[in-house]
Design an enzyme around this catalytic site. Structure first.
Site, PDB file in Angstrom:
ATOM      1  N   MET A 139       0.838  -1.195   0.000  1.00 31.08           N
ATOM      2  CA  MET A 139       0.000   0.000   0.000  1.00 31.08           C
ATOM      3  C   MET A 139       0.874   1.247   0.000  1.00 31.08           C
ATOM      4  O   MET A 139       1.740   1.400   0.858  1.00 31.08           O
ATOM      5  CB  MET A 139      -0.895   0.022   1.233  1.00 31.08           C
ATOM      6  CG  MET A 139      -1.931  -1.079   1.265  1.00 31.08           C
ATOM      7  SD  MET A 139      -2.733  -1.152   2.877  1.00 31.08           S
ATOM      8  CE  MET A 139      -1.464  -1.986   3.828  1.00 31.08           C
ATOM      9  N   GLY A 144       5.304  -0.670   8.122  1.00 25.48           N
ATOM     10  CA  GLY A 144       6.497  -0.295   7.368  1.00 25.48           C
ATOM     11  C   GLY A 144       7.276   0.779   8.087  1.00 25.48           C
ATOM     12  O   GLY A 144       7.106   1.000   9.291  1.00 25.48           O
ATOM     13  N   GLY A 195       0.849   2.971   6.798  1.00 25.19           N
ATOM     14  CA  GLY A 195       1.604   1.839   6.294  1.00 25.19           C
ATOM     15  C   GLY A 195       0.709   0.999   5.420  1.00 25.19           C
ATOM     16  O   GLY A 195      -0.389   1.391   5.187  1.00 25.19           O
ATOM     17  N   SER A 196       0.977  -0.184   4.947  1.00 25.83           N
ATOM     18  CA  SER A 196       2.259  -0.580   4.516  1.00 25.83           C
ATOM     19  C   SER A 196       2.183  -1.847   3.675  1.00 25.83           C
ATOM     20  O   SER A 196       2.368  -1.758   2.508  1.00 25.83           O
ATOM     21  CB  SER A 196       3.167  -0.736   5.715  1.00 25.83           C
ATOM     22  OG  SER A 196       4.408  -1.080   5.309  1.00 25.83           O
ATOM     23  N   ARG A 197       1.868  -3.052   4.220  1.00 25.37           N
ATOM     24  CA  ARG A 197       1.824  -4.257   3.417  1.00 25.37           C
ATOM     25  C   ARG A 197       0.963  -5.315   4.102  1.00 25.37           C
ATOM     26  O   ARG A 197       0.925  -5.400   5.327  1.00 25.37           O
ATOM     27  CB  ARG A 197       3.237  -4.819   3.227  1.00 25.37           C
ATOM     28  CG  ARG A 197       3.336  -5.850   2.120  1.00 25.37           C
ATOM     29  CD  ARG A 197       4.753  -6.341   1.960  1.00 25.37           C
ATOM     30  NE  ARG A 197       4.974  -7.634   2.567  1.00 25.37           N
ATOM     31  CZ  ARG A 197       6.142  -8.070   3.013  1.00 25.37           C
ATOM     32  NH1 ARG A 197       7.197  -7.289   2.945  1.00 25.37           N
ATOM     33  NH2 ARG A 197       6.261  -9.273   3.524  1.00 25.37           N
TER      34      ARG A 197
END
Length: 218
Positions: free
Chosen positions: A97, A157, A185-187
């Site tokens: 993201m 992240g 964040g992030s993933r």
């Protein structure tokens, strides 16, 4: 529509930015400087509120399909060793993201929450090879009869400083419903059986709750 996790941050941001403008208009005599500060604070506030947007998604419910848990870009489709829950090899689909993506996390399948655990950790950049095991993260497993057990992991992240996870063991959840939020964040990684047909490709952009990333019944 905004996510509930953003209301406090947006409120404090508005108060701070209004205060900056009041002080600048009181202390600065040059009009263009005051105007520049006003424009800059408006842009900054817009960037903050867009981060917390929470668009309604009409998920097509299918117990054998796995939908993307977040908006973003598919950055990895690979066989890995999942060490926390399955403790065997799985097919990992990772979605990254960017700051401009919606950061709501949604349940990729419907069913019962079998596992939910928060891990404090580091804040390595999301694409770092060890971020999945060393960063702040939450691991959630949801199961139903058709899809079996699907694990998804929120990973903070370098900018993400807090992960919010609503999944509680024993709860029945609806596919595409709100599972949590990653602030700045992030993933998210999704772990599937090795023989799962994947419906997305590397670098493909996906929408949380809408894009089907895998079809376990095929």
């Amino acid at each position: 529509m905004f996510h509930k996790e953003g209301y406090k941050i947006m409120g404090w941001a508005a108060l701070l930015l209004i205060t900056i403008n009041v002080v600048s208009y009181s202390l600065i005599n040059t009009y263009w400087i005051k105007f520049a500060i006003l424009v800059a604070t408006i842009i900054l506030f817009f960037l903050i509120i867009q981060f917390f947007r929470n668009p309604k998604r009409n998920t097509v419910l299918n117990d054998a399909h796995v939908v993307a848990p977040v908006d973003g870009k598919v950055v990895a489709i690979e066989e890995v060793e999942e060490k926390e829950y399955f403790k065997d090899k799985r097919l990992q689909v990772s979605i990254f993201m960017s700051p401009i993506n919606v950061h709501v996390t949604r349940h990729p399948i419907g069913g019962k929450v079998k596992y939910s655990k928060y891990h404090p950790g580091k804040f390595l950049v999301a694409w770092h090879p060890k971020s999945s095991e060393e960063n702040e993260r939450t691991t959630v497993v949801v199961a139903n009869e058709k899809a079996g057990e699907v694990l998804y992991r929120q990973i903070a992240g370098a900018m993400a400083k807090r992960i919010v996870n609503y999944a509680e063991v024993g709860n029945e959840v609806i596919q595409g419903s709100d599972s949590g939020f990653i602030k700045f964040g992030s993933r998210v990684d999704v772990f599937l059986p090795l023989n799962t047909p994947i419906s997305v490709k590397l670098n493909q952009k996906v929408k949380g709750g809408l894009s089907v990333i895998a079809k376990i019944d095929e």
